[in-house]
Structures are given as C-alpha cells and as structure tokens.
Design an enzyme around this catalytic site. Structure first.
Site, short mmCIF file in Angstrom:
data_model
loop_
_atom_site.label_atom_id
_atom_site.label_comp_id
_atom_site.label_asym_id
_atom_site.label_seq_id
_atom_site.Cartn_x
_atom_site.Cartn_y
_atom_site.Cartn_z
CG HIS A 1 -5.94 -1.78 8.70
ND1 HIS A 1 -6.10 -0.58 9.36
CD2 HIS A 1 -4.61 -1.91 8.55
CE1 HIS A 1 -4.92 -0.04 9.59
NE2 HIS A 1 -4.00 -0.83 9.10
CD GLU B 1 -8.82 1.36 7.57
OE1 GLU B 1 -8.78 0.47 8.44
OE2 GLU B 1 -8.37 2.51 7.74
CG ASP C 1 -0.29 -0.42 2.51
OD1 ASP C 1 0.95 -0.44 2.56
OD2 ASP C 1 -1.00 -0.72 3.48
CG ASN D 1 -8.98 -0.91 11.90
OD1 ASN D 1 -8.03 -1.56 11.45
ND2 ASN D 1 -9.50 0.11 11.27
C1 GLP Z 1 -0.43 0.47 8.39
C2 GLP Z 1 -0.09 -0.41 7.19
C3 GLP Z 1 -0.33 -1.88 7.50
C4 GLP Z 1 0.31 -2.24 8.83
C5 GLP Z 1 -0.29 -1.40 9.93
C6 GLP Z 1 0.24 -1.73 11.30
O1 GLP Z 1 -1.80 0.66 8.46
N1 GLP Z 1 -0.84 -0.04 6.05
O2 GLP Z 1 0.17 -2.66 6.45
O3 GLP Z 1 0.11 -3.60 9.10
O4 GLP Z 1 0.00 -0.03 9.62
O5 GLP Z 1 1.42 -1.02 11.59
P1 GLP Z 1 2.33 -1.28 12.84
O6 GLP Z 1 3.18 -2.45 12.51
O7 GLP Z 1 3.14 -0.02 12.97
O8 GLP Z 1 1.44 -1.51 14.00
#
Ligand code: GLP
Length: 240
Positions: free
Chosen positions: A138, A143, A67, A136
């Site tokens: 995702h 989402e 993404d 949440n």
């Molecule tokens: C963002 C990314 C996800 C990732 C999430 C969690 O939303 N788009 O791919 O899994 O963050 O991030 P973290 O590892 O910092 O908790």
C-alpha cells in the site's frame, strides 16, 4: 522509474532528503506531501539538521500529509498529526498554518476529502510527494483493491495493515479505517520520492518494480509516473 540502492538506511535518508533540499533551493515556496511511518524518520532528522544549519528553510513551504486515521484526535500520540509535529514540524522553521493534515475527527468525512483535494489544487499542486510502502504494497493508505482511487477518500484498512499497526495501539483500540489521498492525488505530484528500508519491505519492493501493474499491488502504479525516484537500502532491494 529511477531506482537507487544504498548500503543502509542512513544513506537512503540523506539521498532522499537531498531531493527536498535541492527543490527548496530552486523553489523556496514548494508544496510537499509528506508520509508517516518509521521509514521517513531519519530523513526528517536530516532535513531538520539542514534547517538548523541554515542550509535550507521551510518558511514558505506548504505541506499536505498523505493520510490520517479516522476517529483519532490530533493530540493522540498515534495520530499522524502528532507524528508530523514531533518528527518534523516542531524542529523546522515551517509556518504551521501552511501544514495540512486530514482531520481524523471530521464530522463530515466526505466534505473533509473534497476540501482537501480543493486545497491541494489551490496550492498549485504537489511538487514532491514522499512515499513509504506497506508490507502489502500500500501507498498512503491505498490498500490492495479492485480499483485505483482517484481522489482523497476514506478507506477500510486490511487485516494485514491492522495487524502491523496493532503494535502501536496497545489498548486494542486500533483504527479500522483511515483518510488517504487517492492514487490519482499521488500520481498528480510533479515528482515522487519513494523510500523503503529493511528486509520486511523486500517483497513489496519487488512487486512494485516487477509485478503486475494492478490496484491489487498499489505501489506498482508508480511505474507509470514520469518522475519517480526510488531510494532503497540493500535489504529492501534484495529481491530485485
Ligand atoms: C502506514 C502509512 C504509510 C507508510 C506505511 C509504512 O501504513 N500510512 O504511508 O508508508 O505505514 O510504514 P513504515 O515506514 O513504518 O514501515
């Protein structure tokens, strides 16, 4: 779903990293899809270490990132482009021409999504998809929603995700939408490596493993993948 629980985040990084390392030994020109966020950073460090010691090489590897924020320049410190270069690509022997990240500034977002799907297909498909999870539930930026999206698309971020992200955007210019590979694009990967660490992820992990399989709980779809490996530390696994 193959769930593995470890003492701490360092052990998760090594175990998940070894899945990529083993894959490279079998198929040096593998296609990987990488994720951003704080969770994979330790695993990327570990892979860079193995690369430095010449135990693995990325020189024939192709990558697709999950993404990217809409409207962000690639050289912005908050872009996922910047993140991937800083945390992995600059530290390994990968050919950057073979690394693909959605262009946050694409003039024609729809075409950007279609081109990305086409490139994934032309590469022969993703051998290993790396995933973290949002609080949440995702995955990528899929989402909670009423439908599972099949292909790469532009998504409006939820308030909860915007709030989590606001820590990284002190000037308040937080992106409200993002490009993301769809649930279908993720599920078509031959293997999935999912990592979650820390107590803030315990609820999302429980919902993924035991909650309803529903687009309202996007990570739950991974229970339908034939080859999904889940790597958790004790804190993230606390509610299982
Ligand atoms: C963002 C990314 C996800 C990732 C999430 C969690 O939303 N788009 O791919 O899994 O963050 O991030 P973290 O590892 O910092 O908790």
């Amino acid at each position: 779903m193959n769930i593995n629980i470890f003492e701490n985040a360092d052990e998760v990084a090594v175990a998940a990293g070894n899945v990529f390392a083993e894959q490279l030994k079998v198929k040096p020109n593998s296609v990987f899809s990488f994720a951003t966020g704080s969770t994979p950073v330790k695993m990327y460090d570990y892979l860079a270490q193995l690369n430095r010691k010449n135990e693995i090489s990325f020189k024939d590897v192709t990558t697709f990132n999950l993404d990217e924020y809409v409207g962000i320049e690639s050289d912005d410190v908050n872009s996922y482009y910047y993140f991937m270069h800083k945390n992995l690509f600059d530290k390994i022997d990968i050919n950057c021409e073979n690394t693909h990240i959605l262009n946050g500034k694409a003039e024609d977002p729809e075409k950007e999504c279609e081109d990305y799907e086409r490139l994934i297909e032309q590469s022969g498909g993703i051998d290993i998809q790396l995933l973290g999870v949002g609080v949440n539930g995702h995955i990528g930026f899929n989402e909670p929603s009423n439908i599972f999206a099949d292909k790469t698309f532009v998504v409006k971020l939820t308030e909860s995700t915007i709030e989590v992200n606001s820590a990284y955007f002190p000037n308040n210019d937080i992106p409200l939408s993002a490009f993301t590979m769809g649930i279908g694009s993720i599920m078509r990967a031959k293997k999935i490596v999912f990592i979650a660490t820390g107590k803030t992820k315990a609820h999302a992990v429980k919902e993924m493993a035991k909650g309803d399989i529903s687009p309202k709980n996007p990570a739950s779809i991974l229970r339908f993948h034939q080859n999904a490996y889940i790597f958790l530390d004790k804190e993230a696994a606390a509610l299982l």
